[in-house]
Design a protein around this motif. Structure first.
Motif, short mmCIF file in Angstrom:
data_model
loop_
_atom_site.label_atom_id
_atom_site.label_comp_id
_atom_site.label_asym_id
_atom_site.label_seq_id
_atom_site.Cartn_x
_atom_site.Cartn_y
_atom_site.Cartn_z
N ASN A 165 0.80 -1.23 0.00
CA ASN A 165 0.00 0.00 0.00
C ASN A 165 0.84 1.27 0.00
N ARG A 196 -5.93 -0.26 -5.12
CA ARG A 196 -5.82 0.42 -3.82
C ARG A 196 -6.37 1.85 -3.90
N LYS A 197 -6.28 2.45 -5.12
CA LYS A 197 -6.83 3.81 -5.29
C LYS A 197 -8.36 3.75 -5.33
N ALA A 201 -7.19 0.24 0.89
CA ALA A 201 -5.99 -0.54 1.19
C ALA A 201 -6.18 -2.04 0.96
N ILE A 202 -5.10 -2.69 0.51
CA ILE A 202 -5.09 -4.15 0.28
C ILE A 202 -4.48 -4.78 1.53
#
Ligand SMILES: C[S@@+](CC[C@H](N)C(=O)[O-])C[C@H]1O[C@@H](n2cnc3c(N)ncnc32)[C@H](O)[C@@H]1O
Length: 328
Positions: A165, A196-197, A201-202
């Protein structure tokens, strides 16, 4: 039987039940621990990758009664698991938390506590233990739904999620490519940046696995290994600074050997093996120039598991064993 969450992440009582040490016979022989080989009066062995204590247990039995073992691991859980396994050898070993950069200071401490000993063997069985993959809950495998952590030592500052991230797309591409030769590193990094955008968040293994799967062209998704294997490997190597650790660890281990002592390494992928191979070649060809020590490789080609072991223990299929001896 379905395991509960607490069972899955617990430290197992009987390590021998689910971890078979890789290339065990070959390790003992490469360490010069066959019955008929003469040993010094007080031989010392160091297992720098204690894990679940499988190799350590066999080393202790093979060097009894005079031999002593110092077991090291950067993962505190390994010390707890191995301690239980080695109970019957109490008094002949000491286990300490340490990464590969701390080997020399742990050995110095051991010698200060136990008096002079001959350093006859130092073992590195690289990578992860089955406890870490199957029970630690730290997201080392995409086959488990877990937080994207991947720290062997939970005290390390950055997790895999921090890298996934926090790094720029180009830094992610370079990291994945350099640490795994992943052909689709650019596509994977670009998809990570997009997801992620757009979605936030991953944080979980299954999210990253799905991203890599979709980033891999359809016709390449069903090869010999799962498409996420390389990306997970690359992140794990980066989180734990594995290649620099190996280089530093091997250099210090080699410098600690007494004449006749050996460093034995089992590696599991080409990046690790390349590092071991080059360093051993360097020491065998130019020695430790300043110190005047002489080193020989026990075999030019690495030893590998036979088909029987591979059938019994799948993990052994990619294992390569190399050994270096201090001749004088
Ligand atoms: C493959 S397992 C070892 C298994 C062990 N030989 C056995 O028979 O049970 C590797 C272990 O090395 C540890 N390890 C890997 N890299 C390390 C490093 N740089 N410093 C210290 N420990 C490390 C891991 O935490 C893991 O417990």
């Amino acid at each position: 039987m379905v395991e509960s969450e607490s069972e899955k992440n617990s430290v197992p009582g009987d390590a021998s039940a689910f971890h078979e040490p890789v290339l065990l016979k070959e390790v003992l022989s490469a360490l010069g621990l066959e019955r008929n080989v003469a040993k010094p009066e007080r031989p010392l062995y160091v297992d720098c990758t204690l894990g679940m204590g499988g190799h350590a247990e066999a080393i202790l039995k093979a060097c009894a009664p005079e031999g002593r073992l110092l077991g090291l691991d950067r993962d505190e859980a390994a010390l707890e698991i191995a301690e239980k396994r080695l109970r019957t050898e109490a008094g002949r070993f000491s286990l300490k938390k340490a990464d590969f950069r701390q080997i020399a200071e742990r050995v110095a401490q051991f010698r200060a506590d136990h008096g002079p000993m001959d350093m006859m063997g130092i073992l590195f069985d690289l990578g992860l233990s089955s406890y870490q993959i199957e029970r630690s809950g730290r997201g080392f495998s995409f086959q488990r739904s877990e937080p994207l952590d991947m720290r062997m030592d939970p005290d390390l500052s950055l997790s895999a999620a921090d890298l996934v991230n926090g790094l720029s797309e180009s830094a992610l591409k370079a990291l994945i490519h350099q640490n795994s030769d992943e052909r689709w590193a650019g596509r994977i990094a670009s998809r990570i940046a997009r997801i992620r955008k757009e979605e936030g968040a991953i944080l979980r293994t299954e999210q990253l696995e799905a991203i890599v799967w979709r980033a891999t062209p359809k016709q390449h998704r069903h090869g010999r290994i799962h498409p996420a294997t390389r990306t997970f490997q690359a992140l794990r190597i980066a989180v734990n600074d594995e290649i620099a650790q190996i280089e530093a660890g091997l250099r210090s281990a080699i410098s600690l050997l007494d004449p006749g002592g050996r460093v034995v390494v089992i590696s599991f992928h080409s990046l690790e093996d390349r590092c071991v191979k080059h360093l051993f070649k360097h020491f065998a060809q130019s020695g430790a120039e300043a110190s005047g020590k002489r080193f020989v490789r026990l075999f030019k080609k690495p030893l590998q598991a036979d088909s029987e072991e591979v059938l019994r223990n799948r993990r052994s299929r990619s294992a390569k064993l190399r050994a270096l001896e201090r001749a004088a």
